[in-house]
Design a protein around this motif. Sequence first.
Motif, mmCIF file in Angstrom:
data_model
loop_
_atom_site.group_PDB
_atom_site.id
_atom_site.type_symbol
_atom_site.label_atom_id
_atom_site.label_comp_id
_atom_site.label_asym_id
_atom_site.label_seq_id
_atom_site.Cartn_x
_atom_site.Cartn_y
_atom_site.Cartn_z
ATOM 1 N N SER A 1 2.598 11.993 -0.190
ATOM 2 C CA SER A 1 2.442 11.184 -1.350
ATOM 3 C C SER A 1 3.873 10.294 -1.785
ATOM 4 N N GLY A 2 3.469 9.135 -2.110
ATOM 5 C CA GLY A 2 4.641 8.169 -2.274
ATOM 6 C C GLY A 2 4.966 7.327 -0.903
ATOM 7 N N GLN A 3 4.444 7.639 0.149
ATOM 8 C CA GLN A 3 4.824 7.208 1.330
ATOM 9 C C GLN A 3 4.086 5.736 1.485
ATOM 10 N N LYS A 4 4.788 4.620 1.889
ATOM 11 C CA LYS A 4 4.594 3.258 2.038
ATOM 12 C C LYS A 4 3.648 3.256 3.331
ATOM 13 N N LEU B 1 0.707 -1.224 -0.123
ATOM 14 C CA LEU B 1 -0.030 0.030 0.111
ATOM 15 C C LEU B 1 0.764 1.374 -0.025
ATOM 16 N N PHE B 2 0.603 2.227 -0.976
ATOM 17 C CA PHE B 2 1.343 3.545 -1.204
ATOM 18 C C PHE B 2 0.375 4.533 -1.231
ATOM 19 N N ALA B 3 0.720 5.751 -0.792
ATOM 20 C CA ALA B 3 0.031 6.939 -0.897
ATOM 21 C C ALA B 3 0.079 7.649 -2.169
ATOM 22 N N GLU B 4 -0.847 8.095 -3.020
ATOM 23 C CA GLU B 4 -0.804 8.887 -4.167
ATOM 24 C C GLU B 4 -0.965 10.128 -3.578
ATOM 25 N N VAL B 5 -1.571 10.511 -2.723
ATOM 26 C CA VAL B 5 -1.900 11.758 -2.397
ATOM 27 C C VAL B 5 -1.315 12.249 -1.188
ATOM 28 N N GLN B 6 -1.653 13.440 -0.635
ATOM 29 C CA GLN B 6 -1.186 13.703 0.619
ATOM 30 C C GLN B 6 -2.508 14.193 1.519
ATOM 31 N N GLY B 7 -2.417 13.748 2.914
ATOM 32 C CA GLY B 7 -3.565 14.142 3.691
ATOM 33 C C GLY B 7 -3.523 13.577 5.256
ATOM 34 N N LYS C 1 -13.156 15.408 -14.520
ATOM 35 C CA LYS C 1 -13.130 13.637 -14.306
ATOM 36 C C LYS C 1 -11.657 13.628 -13.761
ATOM 37 N N ASN C 2 -10.587 14.413 -14.139
ATOM 38 C CA ASN C 2 -9.433 14.123 -13.609
ATOM 39 C C ASN C 2 -9.236 14.418 -12.168
ATOM 40 N N LEU C 3 -9.882 15.429 -11.809
ATOM 41 C CA LEU C 3 -9.945 15.850 -10.218
ATOM 42 C C LEU C 3 -10.985 14.818 -9.475
ATOM 43 N N GLU C 4 -11.826 14.259 -9.892
ATOM 44 C CA GLU C 4 -12.536 13.050 -9.420
ATOM 45 C C GLU C 4 -11.877 11.746 -9.326
ATOM 46 N N GLN C 5 -10.982 11.741 -10.238
ATOM 47 C CA GLN C 5 -10.072 10.366 -10.124
ATOM 48 C C GLN C 5 -9.091 10.593 -8.987
ATOM 49 N N ARG C 6 -8.518 11.796 -9.076
ATOM 50 C CA ARG C 6 -7.535 12.084 -7.966
ATOM 51 C C ARG C 6 -8.275 11.918 -6.418
ATOM 52 N N LEU C 7 -9.572 12.589 -6.420
ATOM 53 C CA LEU C 7 -10.215 12.419 -5.244
ATOM 54 C C LEU C 7 -10.372 11.199 -4.682
#
Length: 376
Positions: A211-214, A70-76, A179-185
């Motif tokens: 982002s990118g963190q395991k 599992l890796f994160a693609e976004v930050q939060g 659609k790009n924003l929804e995909q990232r959401l």
Amino acid sequence: MRKIILSAIGIVLIALSFYIAKSLIANKNKPRPVKEKVIKTVLIDTVKNETVKIVIPANGSLVAKRRVELFAEVQGVFKPSRKFFKPGQTYKKGEALITMDASEYFASVQSAKSNLYNTLAAIMPDLRLDFPDVYDKWRSYLAKFELDKATPALPEITSEKENYFITGRGIVSSYYNVKNLEQRLSKYSISAPFTGILTQALVTEGSLIRSGQKLGEFIDPSLYEMEVALSKGYASLLRVGERVLLNNLDGTEFYKGVVSRVNGSINAGTQTITAFIEVKDEKLKEGMYLEARLDAKEETNAIEVDRNLLLEGQQVFVVRDSVLDVIDVKPMHFSDTKVILKQIPDGTIMLKKPVPGAYAGMLVKPFRSSVKKGDK
């Protein structure tokens, strides 16, 4: 008186000397004892050639066939959920593993969707006047457009004029931006791709995820694979679908597996070929070390004996009329403790256990054990 005493002593000395001389002569002529010849008792068995399976031993550790890092693609920020994100936690397919706070990003998505809606609403009067034949489908699309739901696909553009009009107003580019924003959401929430168990957790609730963190590892505990490396000589013998018997190191637990994959290339450094054995059992865990026995092929007209019975020069001891002799044999396969031999005639009496100091011509006393060759 003195002369009498001296004479008596002289007579005694002469008698003693005569006795000692007689004893020495008697001992000299006495025959030396002959050592009794010891005949060793040896275990024997009668050779009966049969079909022997060549079994290849191998070992390795289990790895889940279906596993996800599992890796994160976004930050939060990691939001708390009903289940603790800890090793050993089970999840069903589709259940949320990690949910991050996406309120700020969600607002930007809603803003982009609102702009798209406003643009569509602005062109409706022009569509009604200039393109009455397509007006109904765009009105219908606008009617089902909801900000709280995923943006529906644009209606199919059927004419060149319609395409120029819609594209020129920036509707197509705005749609794909939304659609790009929804995909990232959607990446702010990570769901279980299959029913399984969490084996590694590197973040905790409330921590900031970058982002990118395991984040951890997730596996399906119902199916495992074991990778084994075998000599290249068995490359032509291994077949996908071959049944394999596996056991733990103690030999107390046994499992049934099957060869699922065989690598198409040979390792140039070790000259080995890699095979993968698929095994399924509720008792198994990832990382368990197992031993496997692969049935490679069958050797006809052969016997299997202990390796220490094979002499240098590819010979074995046989018994003929209580005397040891040697015959030439042809080894076909070696394992850790056994060897498969050919070219030994049926009915040949050979040793079942090695004899220390044995040599051709040695006299032995054969003893046949109650266990016959081939009994397991």
